[in-house]
Design a protein around this motif. Sequence first.
Motif, mmCIF file in Angstrom:
data_model
loop_
_atom_site.group_PDB
_atom_site.id
_atom_site.type_symbol
_atom_site.label_atom_id
_atom_site.label_comp_id
_atom_site.label_asym_id
_atom_site.label_seq_id
_atom_site.Cartn_x
_atom_site.Cartn_y
_atom_site.Cartn_z
ATOM 1 N N ALA A 271 5.121 4.797 -2.287
ATOM 2 C CA ALA A 271 6.389 4.891 -1.558
ATOM 3 C C ALA A 271 7.353 5.827 -2.267
ATOM 4 O O ALA A 271 8.038 6.633 -1.629
ATOM 5 N N GLU A 272 7.394 5.742 -3.575
ATOM 6 C CA GLU A 272 8.283 6.620 -4.344
ATOM 7 C C GLU A 272 7.916 8.085 -4.118
ATOM 8 O O GLU A 272 8.789 8.926 -3.898
ATOM 9 N N ILE A 273 6.636 8.380 -4.141
ATOM 10 C CA ILE A 273 6.175 9.757 -3.906
ATOM 11 C C ILE A 273 6.492 10.183 -2.475
ATOM 12 O O ILE A 273 7.014 11.284 -2.247
ATOM 13 N N SER A 274 6.194 9.322 -1.510
ATOM 14 C CA SER A 274 6.444 9.643 -0.103
ATOM 15 C C SER A 274 7.920 9.922 0.156
ATOM 16 O O SER A 274 8.271 10.902 0.829
ATOM 17 N N ILE A 275 8.778 9.091 -0.385
ATOM 18 C CA ILE A 275 10.224 9.266 -0.173
ATOM 19 C C ILE A 275 10.705 10.553 -0.834
ATOM 20 O O ILE A 275 11.505 11.297 -0.253
ATOM 21 N N HIS B 41 4.172 8.814 8.018
ATOM 22 C CA HIS B 41 2.987 8.070 8.436
ATOM 23 C C HIS B 41 2.351 7.345 7.239
ATOM 24 O O HIS B 41 1.961 6.186 7.339
ATOM 25 N N LYS B 42 2.279 8.032 6.111
ATOM 26 C CA LYS B 42 1.706 7.427 4.903
ATOM 27 C C LYS B 42 2.538 6.226 4.454
ATOM 28 O O LYS B 42 1.996 5.158 4.138
ATOM 29 N N LEU B 43 3.850 6.373 4.438
ATOM 30 C CA LEU B 43 4.732 5.282 4.027
ATOM 31 C C LEU B 43 4.658 4.115 5.000
ATOM 32 O O LEU B 43 4.597 2.951 4.593
ATOM 33 N N SER C 97 0.617 -2.404 5.476
ATOM 34 C CA SER C 97 -0.526 -3.041 4.812
ATOM 35 C C SER C 97 -0.111 -4.154 3.856
ATOM 36 O O SER C 97 -0.936 -4.981 3.481
ATOM 37 N N ILE C 98 1.157 -4.176 3.465
ATOM 38 C CA ILE C 98 1.621 -5.268 2.601
ATOM 39 C C ILE C 98 2.631 -6.177 3.311
ATOM 40 O O ILE C 98 3.214 -7.052 2.697
ATOM 41 N N GLY C 99 2.834 -5.942 4.598
ATOM 42 C CA GLY C 99 3.752 -6.802 5.344
ATOM 43 C C GLY C 99 5.204 -6.377 5.236
ATOM 44 O O GLY C 99 6.095 -7.189 5.451
ATOM 45 N N GLY C 100 5.446 -5.116 4.911
ATOM 46 C CA GLY C 100 6.810 -4.602 4.772
ATOM 47 C C GLY C 100 7.400 -4.221 6.121
ATOM 48 O O GLY C 100 7.437 -3.062 6.505
ATOM 49 N N ALA D 46 9.621 -0.388 10.233
ATOM 50 C CA ALA D 46 10.589 -0.133 11.311
ATOM 51 C C ALA D 46 11.423 1.110 11.008
ATOM 52 O O ALA D 46 11.682 1.932 11.899
ATOM 53 N N ALA D 47 11.838 1.266 9.764
ATOM 54 C CA ALA D 47 12.615 2.450 9.373
ATOM 55 C C ALA D 47 11.771 3.715 9.533
ATOM 56 O O ALA D 47 12.280 4.774 9.949
ATOM 57 N N CYS D 48 10.488 3.610 9.247
ATOM 58 C CA CYS D 48 9.585 4.752 9.408
ATOM 59 C C CYS D 48 9.456 5.143 10.880
ATOM 60 O O CYS D 48 9.405 6.335 11.206
ATOM 61 N N ARG D 49 9.409 4.148 11.751
ATOM 62 C CA ARG D 49 9.358 4.448 13.191
ATOM 63 C C ARG D 49 10.601 5.215 13.613
ATOM 64 O O ARG D 49 10.520 6.182 14.374
ATOM 65 N N GLU D 50 11.760 4.782 13.121
ATOM 66 C CA GLU D 50 13.010 5.476 13.456
ATOM 67 C C GLU D 50 13.016 6.901 12.911
ATOM 68 O O GLU D 50 13.457 7.835 13.588
ATOM 69 N N LEU D 51 12.541 7.067 11.694
ATOM 70 C CA LEU D 51 12.487 8.401 11.094
ATOM 71 C C LEU D 51 11.523 9.292 11.866
ATOM 72 O O LEU D 51 11.791 10.475 12.084
#
Length: 111
Positions: free
Chosen positions: A53-57, A79-81, A87-90, A95-100
């Motif tokens: 996540a840190e790398i993706s962001i 998509h990766k994030l 996969s971990i239930g986040g 949801a934030a990724c869908r908005e982005l």
Amino acid sequence: MAATNPKKQLKHFITSLQDQGILDVFFNQLQQLNSKQNPPLLLELISIFCQDAEISIAEMTHHLNSAVVDYSKVIAWVHKLKGGSASIGGKQVAAACRELRLACDDKHQER
């Protein structure tokens, strides 16, 4: 002062995150995968997610701050994030990724 049970604290914390909509029921399923033979499984999964996540962001931020934004690259990192968070239930990260992703589809850099 009563001694605090770390297991109870963890359970309360997880319940709180679920009540807030941050984690979903998939996280519970991951917890059930932990076993005496492989107790650090959930910890490893969350650690890997946090690193990814840190790398993706960082990559999304880099591309979005470019003079000319390559939205296809941003979408790939989104998509990766999203996949990692799901996969971990986040729930809220997904949801934030869908908005982005919607903002990228619209090529709306500020959003």
